[in-house]
Design a protein around this motif. Sequence first.
Motif, mmCIF file in Angstrom:
data_model
loop_
_atom_site.group_PDB
_atom_site.id
_atom_site.type_symbol
_atom_site.label_atom_id
_atom_site.label_comp_id
_atom_site.label_asym_id
_atom_site.label_seq_id
_atom_site.Cartn_x
_atom_site.Cartn_y
_atom_site.Cartn_z
ATOM 1 N N ARG A 1 0.957 -1.132 -0.178
ATOM 2 C CA ARG A 1 -0.272 0.243 0.182
ATOM 3 C C ARG A 1 0.651 1.213 0.033
ATOM 4 N NH1 ARG A 1 -2.941 -2.332 3.191
ATOM 5 N NH2 ARG A 1 -2.156 -0.995 5.169
ATOM 6 N N PHE A 2 1.915 1.227 0.492
ATOM 7 C CA PHE A 2 2.749 2.134 1.205
ATOM 8 C C PHE A 2 3.604 2.371 -0.267
ATOM 9 C CE2 PHE A 2 2.230 2.491 5.300
ATOM 10 C CZ PHE A 2 1.654 3.524 5.474
ATOM 11 N N GLY A 3 3.549 1.321 -1.524
ATOM 12 C CA GLY A 3 4.221 1.434 -2.712
ATOM 13 C C GLY A 3 5.351 1.091 -1.906
ATOM 14 N N ALA A 4 6.444 -0.197 -1.745
ATOM 15 C CA ALA A 4 7.275 -0.987 -1.483
ATOM 16 C C ALA A 4 7.382 -1.367 -2.872
ATOM 17 C CB ALA A 4 7.670 -1.618 -0.443
ATOM 18 N N VAL A 5 9.145 -2.239 -3.159
ATOM 19 C CA VAL A 5 9.314 -2.663 -3.851
ATOM 20 C C VAL A 5 9.589 -4.393 -3.101
ATOM 21 C CG1 VAL A 5 11.112 -4.120 -4.911
ATOM 22 C CG2 VAL A 5 10.140 -1.383 -5.468
ATOM 23 N N ILE A 6 8.234 -5.333 -3.323
ATOM 24 C CA ILE A 6 8.342 -6.440 -2.312
ATOM 25 C C ILE A 6 9.491 -7.683 -3.280
ATOM 26 C CG2 ILE A 6 6.962 -8.526 -1.385
ATOM 27 C CD1 ILE A 6 5.868 -5.176 -0.347
ATOM 28 N N VAL A 7 10.006 -8.008 -2.228
ATOM 29 C CA VAL A 7 11.361 -9.083 -2.803
ATOM 30 C C VAL A 7 10.846 -10.839 -1.900
ATOM 31 C CG1 VAL A 7 13.527 -9.672 -2.541
ATOM 32 C CG2 VAL A 7 12.353 -7.050 -3.448
ATOM 33 N N ASP A 8 10.712 -11.852 -2.630
ATOM 34 C CA ASP A 8 10.440 -13.201 -2.205
ATOM 35 C C ASP A 8 11.645 -13.287 -1.005
ATOM 36 O OD1 ASP A 8 10.195 -15.506 -1.734
ATOM 37 O OD2 ASP A 8 9.146 -16.306 -3.962
ATOM 38 N N ALA A 9 11.625 -13.606 -0.310
ATOM 39 C CA ALA A 9 12.243 -13.353 0.717
ATOM 40 C C ALA A 9 13.383 -14.944 0.972
ATOM 41 C CB ALA A 9 13.239 -12.591 1.609
ATOM 42 N N THR A 10 12.323 -15.927 0.283
ATOM 43 C CA THR A 10 12.644 -17.394 0.393
ATOM 44 C C THR A 10 13.753 -18.026 -0.231
ATOM 45 O OG1 THR A 10 10.466 -17.498 -1.207
ATOM 46 C CG2 THR A 10 9.894 -17.108 1.438
ATOM 47 N N ARG A 11 13.677 -17.354 -1.192
ATOM 48 C CA ARG A 11 14.609 -17.363 -2.285
ATOM 49 C C ARG A 11 16.028 -17.752 -1.754
ATOM 50 N NH1 ARG A 11 14.129 -13.864 -7.140
ATOM 51 N NH2 ARG A 11 14.144 -12.600 -5.334
ATOM 52 N N PRO A 12 17.307 -17.868 -2.038
ATOM 53 C CA PRO A 12 18.532 -18.330 -2.064
ATOM 54 C C PRO A 12 19.417 -17.113 -1.663
ATOM 55 C CG PRO A 12 17.872 -19.984 -3.823
ATOM 56 C CD PRO A 12 16.976 -18.995 -3.916
ATOM 57 N N LEU A 13 19.879 -16.215 -0.853
ATOM 58 C CA LEU A 13 20.556 -15.582 -0.387
ATOM 59 C C LEU A 13 20.894 -14.441 -1.986
ATOM 60 C CD1 LEU A 13 21.139 -13.451 1.364
ATOM 61 C CD2 LEU A 13 23.225 -14.517 1.896
ATOM 62 N N ARG A 14 21.565 -14.571 -2.741
ATOM 63 C CA ARG A 14 21.944 -14.074 -3.178
ATOM 64 C C ARG A 14 20.621 -13.629 -4.773
ATOM 65 N NH1 ARG A 14 26.499 -11.834 -5.417
ATOM 66 N NH2 ARG A 14 26.522 -11.577 -7.198
ATOM 67 N N GLU A 15 20.181 -14.344 -4.877
ATOM 68 C CA GLU A 15 18.656 -14.308 -5.767
ATOM 69 C C GLU A 15 18.477 -12.781 -5.133
ATOM 70 O OE1 GLU A 15 16.158 -17.142 -6.756
ATOM 71 O OE2 GLU A 15 18.012 -18.402 -7.344
ATOM 72 N N ILE A 16 17.961 -13.025 -3.891
ATOM 73 C CA ILE A 16 17.581 -12.171 -2.812
ATOM 74 C C ILE A 16 18.203 -10.350 -2.857
ATOM 75 C CG2 ILE A 16 16.625 -11.461 -0.425
ATOM 76 C CD1 ILE A 16 16.151 -14.141 0.425
ATOM 77 N N ALA A 17 19.707 -10.992 -2.559
ATOM 78 C CA ALA A 17 20.626 -9.444 -2.406
ATOM 79 C C ALA A 17 20.619 -9.350 -4.447
ATOM 80 C CB ALA A 17 22.007 -9.939 -2.273
#
Length: 93
Positions: free
Chosen positions: A68-84
């Motif tokens: 709702r505030f417009g944040a970029v949502i990142v799926d943090a269930t994935r491997p760390l390198r992909e998240i970063a």
Amino acid sequence: MRPAGLPVRERARGGDVWHLFDRVVALVADVPTIERRLAARAGDYGKAPEELAMIIGWHDGFEESYRRFGAVIVDATRPLREIADEALAATGQ
């Protein structure tokens, strides 16, 4: 939206300072992932039942509020390198 007009729960999630940032990246994970990560971490925080309940309670509505505030949502269930990589890309890095 004026910070004072925000519900208390959204102010607690940082909604009252969003105007200070160009972009906000929210790392999101499902409850089983959060429970598993808290259980595996070296520190004690989140391992006591009352702490875990507080964390899971805070998690409820977290993603929706940040969207709702417009944040970029990142799926943090994935491997760390992909998240970063995704978080950095979202910030233009």
